[in-house]
Motif scaffolding. Structure first.
Motif, PDB file in Angstrom:
ATOM      1  N   VAL A  69       0.843  -1.207   0.000  1.00 34.97           N
ATOM      2  CA  VAL A  69       0.000   0.000   0.000  1.00 34.97           C
ATOM      3  C   VAL A  69       0.872   1.248   0.000  1.00 34.97           C
ATOM      4  O   VAL A  69       0.615   2.210  -0.746  1.00 34.97           O
ATOM      5  CB  VAL A  69      -0.953  -0.003   1.217  1.00 34.97           C
ATOM      6  CG1 VAL A  69      -1.604   1.367   1.403  1.00 34.97           C
ATOM      7  CG2 VAL A  69      -2.021  -1.068   1.051  1.00 34.97           C
ATOM      8  N   HIS A  70       1.939   1.234   0.801  1.00 33.82           N
ATOM      9  CA  HIS A  70       2.794   2.419   0.899  1.00 33.82           C
ATOM     10  C   HIS A  70       3.719   2.560  -0.308  1.00 33.82           C
ATOM     11  O   HIS A  70       4.150   3.678  -0.625  1.00 33.82           O
ATOM     12  CB  HIS A  70       3.597   2.372   2.191  1.00 33.82           C
ATOM     13  CG  HIS A  70       2.778   2.621   3.420  1.00 33.82           C
ATOM     14  ND1 HIS A  70       2.255   3.849   3.723  1.00 33.82           N
ATOM     15  CD2 HIS A  70       2.360   1.786   4.409  1.00 33.82           C
ATOM     16  CE1 HIS A  70       1.559   3.783   4.847  1.00 33.82           C
ATOM     17  NE2 HIS A  70       1.605   2.531   5.287  1.00 33.82           N
ATOM     18  N   GLU A  71       4.034   1.448  -0.997  1.00 34.25           N
ATOM     19  CA  GLU A  71       4.944   1.509  -2.143  1.00 34.25           C
ATOM     20  C   GLU A  71       4.222   1.692  -3.467  1.00 34.25           C
ATOM     21  O   GLU A  71       4.872   1.900  -4.497  1.00 34.25           O
ATOM     22  CB  GLU A  71       5.778   0.222  -2.210  1.00 34.25           C
ATOM     23  CG  GLU A  71       6.774   0.074  -1.065  1.00 34.25           C
ATOM     24  CD  GLU A  71       7.512  -1.258  -1.129  1.00 34.25           C
ATOM     25  OE1 GLU A  71       7.122  -2.115  -1.952  1.00 34.25           O
ATOM     26  OE2 GLU A  71       8.470  -1.432  -0.341  1.00 34.25           O
ATOM     27  N   SER A  72       2.896   1.639  -3.468  1.00 34.97           N
ATOM     28  CA  SER A  72       2.147   1.714  -4.730  1.00 34.97           C
ATOM     29  C   SER A  72       2.367   3.062  -5.411  1.00 34.97           C
ATOM     30  O   SER A  72       2.503   4.091  -4.743  1.00 34.97           O
ATOM     31  CB  SER A  72       0.658   1.491  -4.482  1.00 34.97           C
ATOM     32  OG  SER A  72       0.129   2.512  -3.659  1.00 34.97           O
ATOM     33  N   PRO A  73       2.417   3.077  -6.755  1.00 33.69           N
ATOM     34  CA  PRO A  73       2.653   4.343  -7.470  1.00 33.69           C
ATOM     35  C   PRO A  73       1.440   5.257  -7.376  1.00 33.69           C
ATOM     36  O   PRO A  73       0.317   4.795  -7.150  1.00 33.69           O
ATOM     37  CB  PRO A  73       2.884   3.873  -8.914  1.00 33.69           C
ATOM     38  CG  PRO A  73       2.160   2.570  -9.007  1.00 33.69           C
ATOM     39  CD  PRO A  73       2.284   1.933  -7.657  1.00 33.69           C
ATOM     40  N   PRO A  74       1.622   6.558  -7.555  1.00 34.50           N
ATOM     41  CA  PRO A  74       0.483   7.476  -7.544  1.00 34.50           C
ATOM     42  C   PRO A  74      -0.438   7.208  -8.728  1.00 34.50           C
ATOM     43  O   PRO A  74      -0.007   6.665  -9.745  1.00 34.50           O
ATOM     44  CB  PRO A  74       1.133   8.860  -7.641  1.00 34.50           C
ATOM     45  CG  PRO A  74       2.495   8.614  -8.191  1.00 34.50           C
ATOM     46  CD  PRO A  74       2.908   7.262  -7.723  1.00 34.50           C
TER      47      PRO A  74
END
Length: 211
Positions: A69-74
């Motif tokens: 969740v924290h590493e997902s791209p914008p």
């Protein structure tokens, strides 16, 4: 900015609250592409993943999910898939069109023009298999659910209530007024992915049959 709220859903699923639709669908695509989860289901305000607790212990699953969740791209880095579908609007295919248009003070032609000009997106897949909740319909157009739902409408039927369309991939009961029917099949039992639509797909509707 506060971190997204993550919680367990039963013993074999995790959910994260993501209110923004583009962010929600971008995250769902990112999670699905990772191949870690048995299923990834975007809802109206969250994304849920399912895992096998025997193969992936819940604590490990939580850590993995939180990290992804924290590493997902914008959202802007994930190009949405867009599809165009064609809609029949004869009396048999669109039994409520004339009434709904009149209740909005419009002719059916103008009503449909407002629908086809809307920026539509499949918000989530819902209450029956393949049913697509489609957001983005002109908010000035209004309609309510039927007082008495129909016991069965044909596959491809297009329902409308204020702000939303509902596309019925399969024949079945329908509580939404029906304003048309999609000419392309929304379900193919022999396909690897049998349902044509999925959450996050941008949609354009055109009146008439596909050429």
């Amino acid at each position: 900015m506060s971190a997204p709220a993550i919680c367990f859903v039963g013993d074999d699923a995790l959910a994260v609250r993501i209110v923004s639709r583009p962010a929600r669908h971008a995250l769902a695509g990112w999670l699905r592409a990772s191949g870690v989860w048995l299923d990834v289901v975007p809802g109206k305000q969250d994304v849920i993943v399912q895992f096998d607790p025997l193969a992936l212990p819940p604590g490990v699953a939580l850590d993995q999910f939180t990290r992804q969740v924290h590493e997902s791209p914008p959202p802007e880095e994930v190009a949405p898939h867009e599809t165009t579908l064609h809609m029949q609007v004869d009396a048999a295919s669109a039994p409520d069109l004339a009434r709904i248009a009149a209740e909005n003070g419009l002719t059916p032609k103008v009503f449909l023009r407002r629908i086809t000009a809307s920026d539509l997106v499949v918000d989530m897949m819902g209450f029956t298999a393949g049913f697509a909740y489609v957001a983005g319909a002109d908010p000035k157009l209004v309609a309510s659910r039927l007082d008495i739902p129909r016991q069965k409408v044909p596959a491809g039927s297009v329902g409308f209530i204020t702000g939303q369309l509902g596309l019925y991939a399969l024949a079945g009961p329908a509580g939404w007024p029906i304003i048309g029917r999609i000419t392309e099949p929304l379900f193919d039992a022999g396909a690897q992915r049998p349902f044509r639509l999925e959450a996050g797909v941008s949609l354009r509707l055109r009146v008439g049959r596909a050429s």
